[in-house]
Design a protein around this motif. Structure first.
Motif, PDB file in Angstrom:
ATOM      1  N   LEU A   1      -8.082   7.190   6.824  1.00 25.69           N
ATOM      2  CA  LEU A   1      -6.967   6.582   6.654  1.00 25.69           C
ATOM      3  C   LEU A   1      -6.084   6.037   7.928  1.00 25.69           C
ATOM      4  O   LEU A   1      -6.564   6.617   8.973  1.00 25.69           O
TER       5      LEU A   1
ATOM      6  N   GLU B   1       1.073  -1.301  -0.206  1.00 25.35           N
ATOM      7  CA  GLU B   1       0.202  -0.065  -0.252  1.00 25.35           C
ATOM      8  C   GLU B   1       0.829   1.123  -0.083  1.00 25.35           C
ATOM      9  O   GLU B   1       1.665   1.268  -0.142  1.00 25.35           O
TER      10      GLU B   1
ATOM     11  N   LYS C   1      -3.670   4.533   1.346  1.00 30.21           N
ATOM     12  CA  LYS C   1      -4.387   4.449   2.594  1.00 30.21           C
ATOM     13  C   LYS C   1      -3.466   4.786   3.422  1.00 30.21           C
ATOM     14  O   LYS C   1      -4.277   4.851   5.114  1.00 30.21           O
TER      15      LYS C   1
END
Length: 292
Positions: free
Chosen positions: A143, A15, A117
């Protein structure tokens, strides 16, 4: 360092992480640590708010991009920050205005980058509380939060920076608050006042290093006092206050005993080279508050 890198990789996996980078040491060290751990999965965002010391935007972005090959996105947001600070005179309100604008900009960038993310926080163990981190509530950005430095004190962050090969001229920089030079302006913050303060501080910094006093001093900086009306020139002028502080012990500070010729050169240069400076004062307060 190695444990943190392994933990970051295990946590983040594939991510992406966004980091709002500023000129502070802990922000730069965190950027280098994250880049070493996850490379281009780090989205580095440098926001120029117009409140930084002279050459700091270039100094910060250059060391990250050239020395560490980081891809940094630089946003020139000076106009928006000055607009938010317009007519504000109270220090607490200045801080709130800067914080709100920073949050708005990061939220805007996150909304455009759908793949983000994680938000990386540079909060330290020594910070007073989580409120010092603007995004301590991850829901503000939607997030997950990453806090690799949360068990370190500032001195330990500097040591980590040395292991990461962050240059000494970065690690030796004096701390500055989130509001930057706005915190050293008494009264309203304007572009002109920040310019006067920035140029004055740059001269002070140059002369301190020229005289070899940087290791003697715990802190040195300038403050722009309330403007004065110059009847002869029919314009507002700015008094500059110079503060140079030595550490007596772990709990006490005192004004530094600076040679007269150095003080004379500092005052003369600021008065001659910075437009609209009326007077230069040296604060000789005993045991001054470090965060005045």
């Amino acid at each position: 360092m190695e444990e943190s890198i392994a933990e970051i990789r295990e946590t983040i996996r594939e991510e992406k992480v966004i980091l709002s980078i500023n000129e502070d040491i802990k922000s730069i060290v965190l950027a280098v640590l994250l880049h070493k751990a996850i490379g281009d999965q780090l989205v580095g965002l440098f926001i120029n708010n117009g409140l930084l010391r002279k050459s700091e935007p270039e100094e910060t972005t250059n060391v990250l991009s050239q020395r560490f090959n980081m891809n940094i996105t630089t946003l020139d947001e000076q106009a928006s920050f000055f607009e938010n600070l317009n007519e504000i005179e109270i220090d607490e309100e200045k801080e709130l205005a800067v914080e709100n604008q920073l949050v708005n900009i990061v939220q805007r960038e996150v909304s455009q980058l759908k793949t983000i993310k994680w938000y990386a926080s540079n909060a330290l163990y020594g910070d007073k509380d989580d409120a010092k981190d603007l995004f301590h509530q991850s829901s503000m950005l939607g997030l997950k939060e990453l806090k690799p430095l949360c068990w370190l004190y500032r001195q330990e962050v500097e040591e980590l920076g040395r292991h990461l090969r962050v240059p000494d001229y970065i690690l030796g920089k004096q701390p500055i608050t989130l509001v930057g030079l706005a915190g050293k302006v008494k009264g309203k913050v304007t572009e002109e006042r920040i310019h006067v303060l920035r140029e004055s501080e740059a001269i002070l910094r140059f002369e301190v290093f020229q005289a070899g006093l940087e290791y003697q001093l715990e802190q040195f900086y300038t403050v722009l006092l309330q403007p004065e009306w110059d009847f002869s020139g029919e314009q507002w002028t700015y008094p500059i206050l110079v503060k140079m502080i030595e550490k007596i012990n772990s709990t006490q500070m005192m004004r530094a005993k600076i040679p007269d010729n150095v003080l004379d050169r500092i005052a003369r240069r600021i008065g001659n080279e910075v437009p609209k400076v009326s007077n230069v004062y040296y604060d000789i307060t005993v045991d001054p508050a470090v965060d005045s």
